[in-house]
Design a protein around this motif. Structure first.
Motif, mmCIF file in Angstrom:
data_model
loop_
_atom_site.group_PDB
_atom_site.id
_atom_site.type_symbol
_atom_site.label_atom_id
_atom_site.label_comp_id
_atom_site.label_asym_id
_atom_site.label_seq_id
_atom_site.Cartn_x
_atom_site.Cartn_y
_atom_site.Cartn_z
ATOM 1 N N ASP A 66 0.824 -1.213 0.000
ATOM 2 C CA ASP A 66 0.000 0.000 0.000
ATOM 3 C C ASP A 66 0.858 1.263 0.000
ATOM 4 O O ASP A 66 0.541 2.241 -0.675
ATOM 5 N N GLN B 77 -17.892 5.122 6.305
ATOM 6 C CA GLN B 77 -17.531 6.106 5.300
ATOM 7 C C GLN B 77 -18.658 7.098 5.086
ATOM 8 O O GLN B 77 -19.821 6.791 5.313
ATOM 9 N N GLU B 81 -17.294 8.221 -0.008
ATOM 10 C CA GLU B 81 -16.462 7.031 0.106
ATOM 11 C C GLU B 81 -17.266 5.763 -0.130
ATOM 12 O O GLU B 81 -16.764 4.800 -0.707
ATOM 13 N N GLN B 105 -13.173 -4.221 7.053
ATOM 14 C CA GLN B 105 -12.589 -2.924 7.385
ATOM 15 C C GLN B 105 -12.335 -2.796 8.873
ATOM 16 O O GLN B 105 -13.160 -3.173 9.703
ATOM 17 N N GLU B 107 -11.180 0.420 10.913
ATOM 18 C CA GLU B 107 -10.872 1.846 10.854
ATOM 19 C C GLU B 107 -10.424 2.225 9.438
ATOM 20 O O GLU B 107 -11.193 2.112 8.516
ATOM 21 N N GLU B 108 -9.164 2.608 9.265
ATOM 22 C CA GLU B 108 -8.729 3.079 7.951
ATOM 23 C C GLU B 108 -8.116 1.965 7.103
ATOM 24 O O GLU B 108 -7.640 2.242 6.001
ATOM 25 N N SER B 109 -8.115 0.758 7.603
ATOM 26 C CA SER B 109 -7.573 -0.362 6.833
ATOM 27 C C SER B 109 -8.721 -1.137 6.189
ATOM 28 O O SER B 109 -9.647 -1.559 6.888
ATOM 29 N N ILE B 110 -8.642 -1.291 4.886
ATOM 30 C CA ILE B 110 -9.700 -1.994 4.158
ATOM 31 C C ILE B 110 -9.068 -3.138 3.377
ATOM 32 O O ILE B 110 -8.181 -2.920 2.560
ATOM 33 N N PHE B 139 -9.081 7.564 -3.826
ATOM 34 C CA PHE B 139 -9.072 7.481 -2.367
ATOM 35 C C PHE B 139 -7.949 8.303 -1.756
ATOM 36 O O PHE B 139 -6.845 8.358 -2.296
ATOM 37 N N GLU B 142 -4.765 8.288 3.360
ATOM 38 C CA GLU B 142 -4.768 7.770 4.741
ATOM 39 C C GLU B 142 -5.342 6.362 4.836
ATOM 40 O O GLU B 142 -5.140 5.672 5.824
ATOM 41 N N TYR B 143 -6.050 5.946 3.795
ATOM 42 C CA TYR B 143 -6.562 4.577 3.808
ATOM 43 C C TYR B 143 -5.444 3.595 3.465
ATOM 44 O O TYR B 143 -4.589 3.863 2.626
ATOM 45 N N PHE B 145 -4.972 -0.105 2.001
ATOM 46 C CA PHE B 145 -5.695 -1.168 1.305
ATOM 47 C C PHE B 145 -4.855 -2.438 1.227
ATOM 48 O O PHE B 145 -3.639 -2.391 1.032
#
Lengths: 120, 170
Positions: A66, B77, B81, B105, B107-110, B139, B142-143, B145
């Motif tokens: 990432d 989201q 989003e 998901q 938090e910010e990790s998908i 996107f 901050e995400y 993935f």
């Protein structure tokens, strides 16, 4: 690891990738070649993470892949690295066997990452 | 697309959640070496009314082509989003080789898993390029993935978080 140590690891892997026995059009070790493409690229991206003012050392492959979005020409590096990541894992853990056409595609991804990150 | 996911995220998720709650009972019932599950109204033929009713509901849910599990743990989201995630999900489902798309998901990790019937490099390349293009352009950085393409027999699928969302190709 320090940037120069990642560079050394990359060069070691790249040397093995370029051995005649691993040539994409004849090799019988397509699965291992796919894995080596990923690890070679991984040391290059890790080198760049380690060169930052605040060095980044990923805890796992997900973070490593990432984070490649934030590198120079990240849009290219990310998609090629994402492919090498999946291809490498699937070579190890899925009941599939790549052929010459497959590893030729992967070499293009590996070379694209090299051409960007070795000159950055 | 919007209506499909909206539907998915409303009543199907709730129903699926309810079914999950009774699933242990129905699974226990399936094990022939166990005694009759001792709950529900006895029907005289050895079966139990409540069990049969819930089992029929569960079967009908399984037949719904698009279904989700764990929707009570809704993603947080905003609308923008959510629309982007819809694009990713529907785009991945549009590939002929896609069997399922699974999302988890924290938090910010998908994390995305695509269950694919083919894993040759050209197929993996199509998936990765599609995914990377949307993530890179749309996107915020901050995400975090994770994106995996796996076969239907991949062992990691047994370790998917219980609140993951599962989308099945029509």
């Amino acid at each position: 690891m320090k940037p120069e140590e990642h560079q050394r690891r990359f060069e070691n892997t790249d040397t093995l990738i370029n051995e005649p026995i691993m040539a994409v059009d004849i090799t019988r070790y397509c699965d291992w070649l796919a894995i080596m493409f990923y690890y070679g690229a991984a040391h290059l991206v890790d080198k760049h993470y380690a060169m930052r003012k605040r060095p980044f050392h990923p805890d796992n492959h997900s973070q490593r892949v990432d984070e490649s979005r934030r590198l120079k020409r990240g849009n290219v590096v990310y998609k090629e690295f994402l492919l090498l990541y999946n291809a490498g894992l699937n070579a190890r853990y899925e009941p599939i066997f790549y052929d010459q056409e497959d590893v030729k595609e992967l070499k293009e991804s590996y070379d694209a990452i090299k051409s960007i990150l070795l000159t950055a | 697309m919007e209506s499909t996911l909206a539907l998915s995220q409303s009543y199907k998720g709730l129903i699926a959640d309810s079914i999950l709650n009774i699933l242990p009972y129905t699974l226990a019932k399936d094990q022939s070496n166990l005694l009759e599950t001792p709950w529900g109204r006895h029907m005289g033929d050895g079966s139990y009314y409540t069990y049969n009713l819930l089992e029929s509901v569960r079967q009908s849910i399984v037949d719904i082509p698009w279904w989700t599990i764990g929707e009570s743990n809704n993603m947080s989201q905003d609308t923008c989003e959510t629309e982007l995630l819809d694009r990713l999900i529907n785009g991945l489902l549009a590939f002929a080789t896609t069997e399922k798309v699974i999302i988890s998901q924290r938090e910010e990790s998908i994390a995305f898993w695509v269950v694919s019937s083919a894993l040759d490099i050209m197929t993996q390349k199509k998936y990765c390029y599609f995914f990377a293009d949307i993530v890179d352009k749309e996107f915020d950085t901050e995400y975090i993935f994770d994106f995996r393409i796996v076969s239907p027999s991949n062992r990691d699928l047994k370790r998917i978080p219980t609140d993951a969302q599962v989308y099945v190709r029509r």
